[in-house]
Design a protein around this motif. Sequence first.
Motif, PDB file in Angstrom:
ATOM      1  N   SER A  31      71.920  21.268 -65.317  1.00  0.00           N
ATOM      2  CA  SER A  31      71.893  22.719 -65.479  1.00  0.00           C
ATOM      3  C   SER A  31      73.074  23.298 -64.717  1.00  0.00           C
ATOM      4  O   SER A  31      73.691  22.631 -63.895  1.00  0.00           O
ATOM      5  CB  SER A  31      70.589  23.314 -64.952  1.00  0.00           C
ATOM      6  N   ASN A  32      73.392  24.540 -65.004  1.00  0.00           N
ATOM      7  CA  ASN A  32      74.443  25.220 -64.262  1.00  0.00           C
ATOM      8  C   ASN A  32      74.078  26.683 -64.124  1.00  0.00           C
ATOM      9  O   ASN A  32      73.256  27.205 -64.867  1.00  0.00           O
ATOM     10  CB  ASN A  32      75.816  25.038 -64.906  1.00  0.00           C
ATOM     11  N   ALA A  33      74.665  27.329 -63.162  1.00  0.00           N
ATOM     12  CA  ALA A  33      74.393  28.735 -62.906  1.00  0.00           C
ATOM     13  C   ALA A  33      75.621  29.370 -62.278  1.00  0.00           C
ATOM     14  O   ALA A  33      76.422  28.702 -61.628  1.00  0.00           O
ATOM     15  CB  ALA A  33      73.201  28.893 -61.972  1.00  0.00           C
ATOM     16  N   LYS A  34      75.773  30.651 -62.504  1.00  0.00           N
ATOM     17  CA  LYS A  34      76.861  31.408 -61.899  1.00  0.00           C
ATOM     18  C   LYS A  34      76.237  32.536 -61.083  1.00  0.00           C
ATOM     19  O   LYS A  34      75.399  33.277 -61.576  1.00  0.00           O
ATOM     20  CB  LYS A  34      77.762  31.983 -62.981  1.00  0.00           C
ATOM     21  N   THR A  57      82.335  43.588 -55.691  1.00  0.00           N
ATOM     22  CA  THR A  57      82.220  42.235 -56.208  1.00  0.00           C
ATOM     23  C   THR A  57      82.836  42.190 -57.592  1.00  0.00           C
ATOM     24  O   THR A  57      82.397  42.887 -58.502  1.00  0.00           O
ATOM     25  CB  THR A  57      80.741  41.801 -56.286  1.00  0.00           C
ATOM     26  N   ASN A  58      83.869  41.373 -57.744  1.00  0.00           N
ATOM     27  CA  ASN A  58      84.564  41.253 -59.017  1.00  0.00           C
ATOM     28  C   ASN A  58      83.812  40.248 -59.886  1.00  0.00           C
ATOM     29  O   ASN A  58      83.747  39.065 -59.570  1.00  0.00           O
ATOM     30  CB  ASN A  58      86.006  40.796 -58.776  1.00  0.00           C
ATOM     31  N   THR A  59      83.249  40.694 -60.997  1.00  0.00           N
ATOM     32  CA  THR A  59      82.486  39.815 -61.879  1.00  0.00           C
ATOM     33  C   THR A  59      83.225  39.509 -63.166  1.00  0.00           C
ATOM     34  O   THR A  59      82.654  38.904 -64.065  1.00  0.00           O
ATOM     35  CB  THR A  59      81.125  40.435 -62.218  1.00  0.00           C
ATOM     36  N   TYR A  60      84.482  39.886 -63.283  1.00  0.00           N
ATOM     37  CA  TYR A  60      85.253  39.583 -64.483  1.00  0.00           C
ATOM     38  C   TYR A  60      85.733  38.140 -64.424  1.00  0.00           C
ATOM     39  O   TYR A  60      86.353  37.717 -63.457  1.00  0.00           O
ATOM     40  CB  TYR A  60      86.447  40.533 -64.606  1.00  0.00           C
ATOM     41  N   ASP A  61      85.431  37.371 -65.457  1.00  0.00           N
ATOM     42  CA  ASP A  61      85.793  35.965 -65.508  1.00  0.00           C
ATOM     43  C   ASP A  61      86.454  35.697 -66.852  1.00  0.00           C
ATOM     44  O   ASP A  61      85.809  35.781 -67.889  1.00  0.00           O
ATOM     45  CB  ASP A  61      84.549  35.097 -65.326  1.00  0.00           C
ATOM     46  N   ARG A  62      87.742  35.362 -66.833  1.00  0.00           N
ATOM     47  CA  ARG A  62      88.487  35.200 -68.081  1.00  0.00           C
ATOM     48  C   ARG A  62      88.099  33.949 -68.851  1.00  0.00           C
ATOM     49  O   ARG A  62      88.062  33.954 -70.071  1.00  0.00           O
ATOM     50  CB  ARG A  62      89.989  35.162 -67.807  1.00  0.00           C
ATOM     51  N   ASP A  63      87.839  32.853 -68.158  1.00  0.00           N
ATOM     52  CA  ASP A  63      87.488  31.623 -68.883  1.00  0.00           C
ATOM     53  C   ASP A  63      86.020  31.661 -69.297  1.00  0.00           C
ATOM     54  O   ASP A  63      85.177  32.259 -68.655  1.00  0.00           O
ATOM     55  CB  ASP A  63      87.794  30.382 -68.062  1.00  0.00           C
ATOM     56  N   VAL A  64      85.721  31.009 -70.419  1.00  0.00           N
ATOM     57  CA  VAL A  64      84.387  31.053 -70.972  1.00  0.00           C
ATOM     58  C   VAL A  64      83.482  30.017 -70.323  1.00  0.00           C
ATOM     59  O   VAL A  64      82.324  30.275 -70.020  1.00  0.00           O
ATOM     60  CB  VAL A  64      84.438  30.819 -72.501  1.00  0.00           C
ATOM     61  N   VAL A  65      84.009  28.825 -70.054  1.00  0.00           N
ATOM     62  CA  VAL A  65      83.199  27.727 -69.537  1.00  0.00           C
ATOM     63  C   VAL A  65      83.698  27.354 -68.142  1.00  0.00           C
ATOM     64  O   VAL A  65      84.854  27.035 -67.970  1.00  0.00           O
ATOM     65  CB  VAL A  65      83.280  26.505 -70.469  1.00  0.00           C
ATOM     66  N   ASP A  66      82.806  27.397 -67.160  1.00  0.00           N
ATOM     67  CA  ASP A  66      83.173  27.018 -65.792  1.00  0.00           C
ATOM     68  C   ASP A  66      82.720  25.607 -65.452  1.00  0.00           C
ATOM     69  O   ASP A  66      83.420  24.893 -64.750  1.00  0.00           O
ATOM     70  CB  ASP A  66      82.544  27.987 -64.790  1.00  0.00           C
ATOM     71  N   GLN A  67      81.555  25.214 -65.918  1.00  0.00           N
ATOM     72  CA  GLN A  67      80.998  23.908 -65.586  1.00  0.00           C
ATOM     73  C   GLN A  67      80.369  23.316 -66.838  1.00  0.00           C
ATOM     74  O   GLN A  67      79.174  23.466 -67.076  1.00  0.00           O
ATOM     75  CB  GLN A  67      79.958  24.064 -64.495  1.00  0.00           C
ATOM     76  N   PRO A  68      81.149  22.617 -67.668  1.00  0.00           N
ATOM     77  CA  PRO A  68      80.585  22.112 -68.918  1.00  0.00           C
ATOM     78  C   PRO A  68      79.605  20.967 -68.678  1.00  0.00           C
ATOM     79  O   PRO A  68      79.882  20.061 -67.889  1.00  0.00           O
ATOM     80  CB  PRO A  68      81.815  21.616 -69.679  1.00  0.00           C
ATOM     81  N   ILE A  69      78.442  21.047 -69.325  1.00  0.00           N
ATOM     82  CA  ILE A  69      77.446  19.985 -69.201  1.00  0.00           C
ATOM     83  C   ILE A  69      77.073  19.427 -70.564  1.00  0.00           C
ATOM     84  O   ILE A  69      76.151  18.627 -70.669  1.00  0.00           O
ATOM     85  CB  ILE A  69      76.176  20.500 -68.490  1.00  0.00           C
ATOM     86  N   ALA A  70      77.784  19.777 -71.621  1.00  0.00           N
ATOM     87  CA  ALA A  70      77.421  19.368 -72.979  1.00  0.00           C
ATOM     88  C   ALA A  70      77.510  17.856 -73.154  1.00  0.00           C
ATOM     89  O   ALA A  70      76.688  17.251 -73.816  1.00  0.00           O
ATOM     90  CB  ALA A  70      78.311  20.071 -73.992  1.00  0.00           C
ATOM     91  N   GLY A  71      78.508  17.195 -72.586  1.00  0.00           N
ATOM     92  CA  GLY A  71      78.683  15.770 -72.776  1.00  0.00           C
ATOM     93  C   GLY A  71      77.968  14.911 -71.751  1.00  0.00           C
ATOM     94  O   GLY A  71      78.178  13.708 -71.711  1.00  0.00           O
ATOM     95  N   ASN A  72      77.121  15.494 -70.921  1.00  0.00           N
ATOM     96  CA  ASN A  72      76.462  14.731 -69.850  1.00  0.00           C
ATOM     97  C   ASN A  72      75.044  14.329 -70.206  1.00  0.00           C
ATOM     98  O   ASN A  72      74.189  14.272 -69.351  1.00  0.00           O
ATOM     99  CB  ASN A  72      76.440  15.577 -68.561  1.00  0.00           C
ATOM    100  N   ALA A  73      74.789  14.036 -71.449  1.00  0.00           N
ATOM    101  CA  ALA A  73      73.417  13.702 -71.869  1.00  0.00           C
ATOM    102  C   ALA A  73      73.020  12.312 -71.474  1.00  0.00           C
ATOM    103  O   ALA A  73      73.721  11.436 -71.209  1.00  0.00           O
ATOM    104  CB  ALA A  73      73.275  13.857 -73.366  1.00  0.00           C
TER     105      ALA A  73
END
Length: 73
Positions: A31-34, A57-73
Amino acid sequence: MPAFVGAVKVNSVGGSSVFNIGDVFTISPSSNAKTYAGAGSFNTGDGLYVLNRQSSTNTYDRDVVDQPIAGNA
């Protein structure tokens, strides 16, 4: 060696938890969380004195994925 399991009642299973019955080779929950927090948000202890006159607190984040977990099955 096979496992013999009797009756099992599951009331609830959390979003990032694992429920297993029987033999298993590898269990790998993912799992991941921001978390956004302002100045002085994670201070712990007794008798703290935190003075934040102006905090933003700056909450603007340009990139879409910070911690990909899709391939960790």
